[in-house]
Scaffold this active site. Structure first.
Site, PDB file in Angstrom:
ATOM      1  N   ASP A 290      32.489  28.885  37.020  1.00 37.92           N
ATOM      2  CA  ASP A 290      32.871  30.293  36.934  1.00 37.92           C
ATOM      3  C   ASP A 290      31.824  31.061  36.139  1.00 37.92           C
ATOM      4  O   ASP A 290      31.560  30.734  34.975  1.00 37.92           O
ATOM      5  CB  ASP A 290      34.252  30.426  36.268  1.00 37.92           C
ATOM      6  CG  ASP A 290      34.850  31.813  36.475  1.00 37.92           C
ATOM      7  OD1 ASP A 290      34.387  32.541  37.374  1.00 37.92           O
ATOM      8  OD2 ASP A 290      35.783  32.158  35.730  1.00 37.92           O
TER       9      ASP A 290
ATOM     10  N   HIS B 230      32.394  44.111  32.833  1.00 38.03           N
ATOM     11  CA  HIS B 230      33.431  43.209  32.322  1.00 38.03           C
ATOM     12  C   HIS B 230      33.009  42.600  30.991  1.00 38.03           C
ATOM     13  O   HIS B 230      33.776  42.590  30.022  1.00 38.03           O
ATOM     14  CB  HIS B 230      33.720  42.106  33.347  1.00 38.03           C
ATOM     15  CG  HIS B 230      34.643  41.032  32.838  1.00 38.03           C
ATOM     16  ND1 HIS B 230      35.974  41.271  32.569  1.00 38.03           N
ATOM     17  CD2 HIS B 230      34.418  39.724  32.526  1.00 38.03           C
ATOM     18  CE1 HIS B 230      36.540  40.147  32.128  1.00 38.03           C
ATOM     19  NE2 HIS B 230      35.618  39.199  32.089  1.00 38.03           N
TER      20      HIS B 230
ATOM     21  N   ARG C  32      34.974  41.890  19.854  1.00 36.20           N
ATOM     22  CA  ARG C  32      34.013  41.845  18.745  1.00 36.20           C
ATOM     23  C   ARG C  32      33.523  43.219  18.287  1.00 36.20           C
ATOM     24  O   ARG C  32      32.724  43.310  17.368  1.00 36.20           O
ATOM     25  CB  ARG C  32      32.786  41.009  19.148  1.00 36.20           C
ATOM     26  CG  ARG C  32      33.073  39.536  19.398  1.00 36.20           C
ATOM     27  CD  ARG C  32      31.794  38.783  19.749  1.00 36.20           C
ATOM     28  NE  ARG C  32      31.224  39.247  21.003  1.00 36.20           N
ATOM     29  CZ  ARG C  32      31.556  38.737  22.207  1.00 36.20           C
ATOM     30  NH1 ARG C  32      32.402  37.741  22.295  1.00 36.20           N
ATOM     31  NH2 ARG C  32      31.011  39.220  23.301  1.00 36.20           N
TER      32      ARG C  32
ATOM     33  N   GLU D 182      42.214  37.648  36.989  1.00 32.26           N
ATOM     34  CA  GLU D 182      40.827  38.106  37.030  1.00 32.26           C
ATOM     35  C   GLU D 182      40.430  38.280  38.491  1.00 32.26           C
ATOM     36  O   GLU D 182      40.530  37.340  39.281  1.00 32.26           O
ATOM     37  CB  GLU D 182      39.884  37.112  36.332  1.00 32.26           C
ATOM     38  CG  GLU D 182      40.077  37.098  34.819  1.00 32.26           C
ATOM     39  CD  GLU D 182      39.006  36.310  34.076  1.00 32.26           C
ATOM     40  OE1 GLU D 182      38.394  35.414  34.683  1.00 32.26           O
ATOM     41  OE2 GLU D 182      38.791  36.604  32.885  1.00 32.26           O
TER      42      GLU D 182
ATOM     43  N   GLU E 247      37.991  38.184  41.200  1.00 27.76           N
ATOM     44  CA  GLU E 247      36.680  37.551  41.399  1.00 27.76           C
ATOM     45  C   GLU E 247      36.465  37.247  42.871  1.00 27.76           C
ATOM     46  O   GLU E 247      37.389  37.310  43.674  1.00 27.76           O
ATOM     47  CB  GLU E 247      36.591  36.230  40.612  1.00 27.76           C
ATOM     48  CG  GLU E 247      36.898  36.375  39.132  1.00 27.76           C
ATOM     49  CD  GLU E 247      36.428  35.182  38.295  1.00 27.76           C
ATOM     50  OE1 GLU E 247      35.594  34.387  38.793  1.00 27.76           O
ATOM     51  OE2 GLU E 247      36.910  35.057  37.152  1.00 27.76           O
TER      52      GLU E 247
ATOM     53  N   ASP F 202      41.227  34.183  39.033  1.00 26.01           N
ATOM     54  CA  ASP F 202      41.076  33.225  37.940  1.00 26.01           C
ATOM     55  C   ASP F 202      42.129  33.535  36.876  1.00 26.01           C
ATOM     56  O   ASP F 202      41.871  34.246  35.904  1.00 26.01           O
ATOM     57  CB  ASP F 202      39.654  33.342  37.376  1.00 26.01           C
ATOM     58  CG  ASP F 202      39.421  32.410  36.203  1.00 26.01           C
ATOM     59  OD1 ASP F 202      40.140  31.399  36.096  1.00 26.01           O
ATOM     60  OD2 ASP F 202      38.520  32.696  35.388  1.00 26.01           O
TER      61      ASP F 202
ATOM     62  N   ARG G  64      45.281  34.687  27.907  1.00 24.55           N
ATOM     63  CA  ARG G  64      44.345  35.310  26.949  1.00 24.55           C
ATOM     64  C   ARG G  64      44.592  34.896  25.500  1.00 24.55           C
ATOM     65  O   ARG G  64      43.652  34.845  24.704  1.00 24.55           O
ATOM     66  CB  ARG G  64      44.442  36.833  27.050  1.00 24.55           C
ATOM     67  CG  ARG G  64      44.062  37.404  28.388  1.00 24.55           C
ATOM     68  CD  ARG G  64      42.611  37.156  28.728  1.00 24.55           C
ATOM     69  NE  ARG G  64      42.271  37.798  29.997  1.00 24.55           N
ATOM     70  CZ  ARG G  64      41.189  37.515  30.688  1.00 24.55           C
ATOM     71  NH1 ARG G  64      40.325  36.612  30.256  1.00 24.55           N
ATOM     72  NH2 ARG G  64      40.951  38.122  31.825  1.00 24.55           N
TER      73      ARG G  64
ATOM     74  N   GLN H 200      43.060  31.609  25.098  1.00 25.92           N
ATOM     75  CA  GLN H 200      41.601  31.793  25.161  1.00 25.92           C
ATOM     76  C   GLN H 200      41.033  32.303  23.838  1.00 25.92           C
ATOM     77  O   GLN H 200      40.018  31.804  23.348  1.00 25.92           O
ATOM     78  CB  GLN H 200      41.260  32.781  26.289  1.00 25.92           C
ATOM     79  CG  GLN H 200      39.764  32.988  26.527  1.00 25.92           C
ATOM     80  CD  GLN H 200      39.487  33.993  27.653  1.00 25.92           C
ATOM     81  OE1 GLN H 200      40.400  34.518  28.280  1.00 25.92           O
ATOM     82  NE2 GLN H 200      38.216  34.248  27.912  1.00 25.92           N
TER      83      GLN H 200
ATOM     84  N   TYR I 200      38.207  29.696  22.295  1.00 23.41           N
ATOM     85  CA  TYR I 200      36.966  29.865  23.048  1.00 23.41           C
ATOM     86  C   TYR I 200      35.671  29.669  22.268  1.00 23.41           C
ATOM     87  O   TYR I 200      34.619  29.472  22.864  1.00 23.41           O
ATOM     88  CB  TYR I 200      36.960  31.202  23.792  1.00 23.41           C
ATOM     89  CG  TYR I 200      36.410  32.394  23.035  1.00 23.41           C
ATOM     90  CD1 TYR I 200      35.139  32.906  23.321  1.00 23.41           C
ATOM     91  CD2 TYR I 200      37.161  33.022  22.059  1.00 23.41           C
ATOM     92  CE1 TYR I 200      34.634  34.011  22.663  1.00 23.41           C
ATOM     93  CE2 TYR I 200      36.671  34.123  21.384  1.00 23.41           C
ATOM     94  CZ  TYR I 200      35.407  34.621  21.688  1.00 23.41           C
ATOM     95  OH  TYR I 200      34.929  35.702  21.025  1.00 23.41           O
TER      96      TYR I 200
ATOM     97  N   LYS J 111      42.009  28.636  31.149  1.00 26.85           N
ATOM     98  CA  LYS J 111      41.557  28.886  32.524  1.00 26.85           C
ATOM     99  C   LYS J 111      41.886  27.751  33.481  1.00 26.85           C
ATOM    100  O   LYS J 111      41.609  27.873  34.666  1.00 26.85           O
ATOM    101  CB  LYS J 111      40.028  29.056  32.519  1.00 26.85           C
ATOM    102  CG  LYS J 111      39.524  30.160  31.618  1.00 26.85           C
ATOM    103  CD  LYS J 111      39.728  31.490  32.280  1.00 26.85           C
ATOM    104  CE  LYS J 111      38.976  32.575  31.527  1.00 26.85           C
ATOM    105  NZ  LYS J 111      38.981  33.820  32.298  1.00 26.85           N
TER     106      LYS J 111
ATOM    107  N   THR K   6      43.795  28.470  39.655  1.00 27.23           N
ATOM    108  CA  THR K   6      42.873  29.467  40.192  1.00 27.23           C
ATOM    109  C   THR K   6      43.211  29.591  41.667  1.00 27.23           C
ATOM    110  O   THR K   6      43.262  28.584  42.370  1.00 27.23           O
ATOM    111  CB  THR K   6      41.408  28.998  40.027  1.00 27.23           C
ATOM    112  OG1 THR K   6      41.174  28.692  38.652  1.00 27.23           O
ATOM    113  CG2 THR K   6      40.429  30.067  40.480  1.00 27.23           C
TER     114      THR K   6
ATOM    115  N   THR L 190      34.891  37.977  36.570  1.00 25.01           N
ATOM    116  CA  THR L 190      35.664  39.202  36.814  1.00 25.01           C
ATOM    117  C   THR L 190      34.744  40.342  37.221  1.00 25.01           C
ATOM    118  O   THR L 190      33.725  40.586  36.568  1.00 25.01           O
ATOM    119  CB  THR L 190      36.418  39.597  35.539  1.00 25.01           C
ATOM    120  OG1 THR L 190      37.137  38.457  35.087  1.00 25.01           O
ATOM    121  CG2 THR L 190      37.364  40.747  35.789  1.00 25.01           C
TER     122      THR L 190
ATOM    123  N   GLU M 195      41.361  44.325  30.243  1.00 23.93           N
ATOM    124  CA  GLU M 195      40.566  45.551  30.240  1.00 23.93           C
ATOM    125  C   GLU M 195      41.397  46.777  30.616  1.00 23.93           C
ATOM    126  O   GLU M 195      41.235  47.846  30.031  1.00 23.93           O
ATOM    127  CB  GLU M 195      39.398  45.426  31.230  1.00 23.93           C
ATOM    128  CG  GLU M 195      38.391  44.359  30.863  1.00 23.93           C
ATOM    129  CD  GLU M 195      37.544  43.985  32.062  1.00 23.93           C
ATOM    130  OE1 GLU M 195      36.514  44.640  32.284  1.00 23.93           O
ATOM    131  OE2 GLU M 195      37.926  43.049  32.794  1.00 23.93           O
TER     132      GLU M 195
HETATM  133 MN    MN Z   1      36.839  34.067  35.302  1.00 26.59          MN
END
Ligand code: MN
Length: 426
Positions: free
Chosen positions: A136, A143, A152, A209, A211, A243, A247, A250, A254, A263, A267, A360, A374
């Site tokens: 992926d 994105h 961040r 997501e 994709e 996907d 969150r 994640q 992550y 993830k 999918t 994404t 988002e």
């Molecule tokens: Mn993805």
């Protein structure tokens, strides 16, 4: 381009103007007759599945590279995909001819038609590709910037490497499922920023997501990188990909190695693979890349496609879907050739059936964002639905539908549907 791309081409099979599968498309998939029967490779025309195994038995592919290979009798597309571009093109031409309004090979052969032309109502779509490895990417600048800003802050939105290489992680092929398969809300370890310690339980931030995935035809040998300008020889086609992402899992897991359990729960892919050949009339340039990529990532030609993409959501209280976002494949900063070239620079071998998902696909507008993270700007701005409901994250019973199509003159090259319904954790 050749006569199979002619926008005036018509089939003797009835095809509605808004159908995803006009004679210019010729996608490839695998189906079995409802009520039982062998899995065969097929194409789609209007509301029908056309069985290529029976066409082959009737001698329709004589003189082409697929003659005698039995690839259409396989339960996946892999054997056909491994044959390469010449065989794919030959097959497309034969099918285009047979379906053309003036061709009587199948049109006037009642016995063969009865066997090979199956109404979609009577066809069960099967998982089309044996996916060995799934990667992926993270190729949308919008994105990556949105997620980076939310996680961040705006100063650190893009990591220092992002503009220099297509970022990716190795995903999980075993949990890639077909359109319509249910999604079970996962459990996992999470930690809210203000919590003293992590805890274990249901994910409370389930997301989708938007994709697209490309599928590898002929692979490369270990130690033999694919150059950016040869990449398309290795790409059979594309499908829609959702996907699904947890969150809250994640956010805690992550760093520093990237997504893992957030993830791998599921999918979803759409059942028909749309070939690059079908997309050819919609080839276009992508965003300008600044700074210029290193030499090994430089394309000579336009290498993306104008594919409209949409996300639709339906809650258990709704009868119809709400459109919640509209994006386009050509928003991607890193294109498919760059993804394939970068993936293999080390000599890593891609194999027939491998899936490379785009990441994404978000656009520049608020209503072109490709994930709930988002669209709600980090769970702070709820999505308002037409029946008065609101969503911060997906709730049990919500169904997500992805759509994609290229708009031609009087026809569209569609990708079919990619849906999944979120069910409560078990
Ligand atoms: Mn993805």
């Amino acid at each position: 381009m050749d006569e199979t791309h002619d926008s005036k081409l018509k089939s003797w099979v009835d095809v509605a103007e808004d159908s995803d599968f006009p004679i210019q498309n010729i996608p490839f998939g695998v189906y079995s007759p409802k009520g039982g029967g062998d899995l065969h490779v097929a194409t789609a025309i209007g509301n029908y599945v056309l069985d290529l195994a029976y066409l082959d038995e009737a001698g329709c592919f004589e003189g082409t590279e697929v003659e005698g290979t039995e690839v259409f009798h396989e339960p996946t597309l892999n054997a056909f995909m491994s044959l390469g571009r010449k065989a794919w093109k030959d097959t497309r031409k034969v099918i285009s001819n047979i379906l053309s309004e003036n061709n009587d090979t199948l049109r006037d052969n009642e016995e063969l038609k009865e066997l090979a032309l199956v109404s979609m109502e009577n066809a069960e779509m099967e998982f089309p590709v044996d996916i060995g490895d799934y990667t992926d990417f993270y190729s949308s600048k919008e994105h990556a910037s949105n997620v980076g800003t939310i996680f961040r802050g705006p100063e650190n939105a893009l990591m220092p490497n992002w503009l220099h290489l297509p970022i990716a992680y190795h995903g999980r092929a075993s949990s890639v499922i077909l359109d319509g398969g249910d999604i079970i809300r996962p459990k996992g370890q999470t930690k809210a920023p203000d919590a003293a310690a992590p805890s274990f339980g249901d994910s409370k931030r389930m997301d989708f997501e938007l994709e697209m995935g490309l599928f590898i035809g002929p692979g490369n040998g270990l130690g033999e990188p694919i150059s950016v300008n040869d990449a398309e020889e290795h790409i059979f086609g594309m499908a829609l990909v959702n996907d699904w992402s947890a969150r809250d899992i994640q956010a805690w897991e992550y760093q520093p190695l990237g997504p893992f359990l957030a993830k791998n729960l599921a999918t979803t892919i759409s059942p028909w693979i749309i070939t690059l050949e079908a997309l050819e009339p919609f080839r276009c340039s992508g965003p300008k890349q600044e700074p210029e990529p290193l030499e090994y990532l430089r394309n000579k030609n336009d290498s993306t496609f104008d594919i409209n993409l949409e996300i639709h959501l339906k809650t258990e209280k709704m009868d119809d879907y709400d459109l919640i976002s509209s994006s386009n494949y050509n928003y991607l900063y890193w294109d498919m050739n760059q993804q394939v070239a970068h993936h293999t620079t080390t000599g890593c071998n891609l194999r027939t059936g491998d899936m490379l998902a785009s990441g994404t696909i978000s656009g520049p507008e608020k209503n072109s964002r490709g994930s709930m993270l988002e669209l709600t700007w980090g769970w702070s701005e709820p999505i308002k639905l037409s029946n008065g409901e609101e969503r911060i994250a997906l709730e049990d019973g919500d169904t997500v539908l992805l759509k994609g199509w290229c708009q031609g003159e009087g026809y569209r090259i569609g990708f079919g549907s990619c849906t999944g319904k979120l069910l409560p954790s078990t």
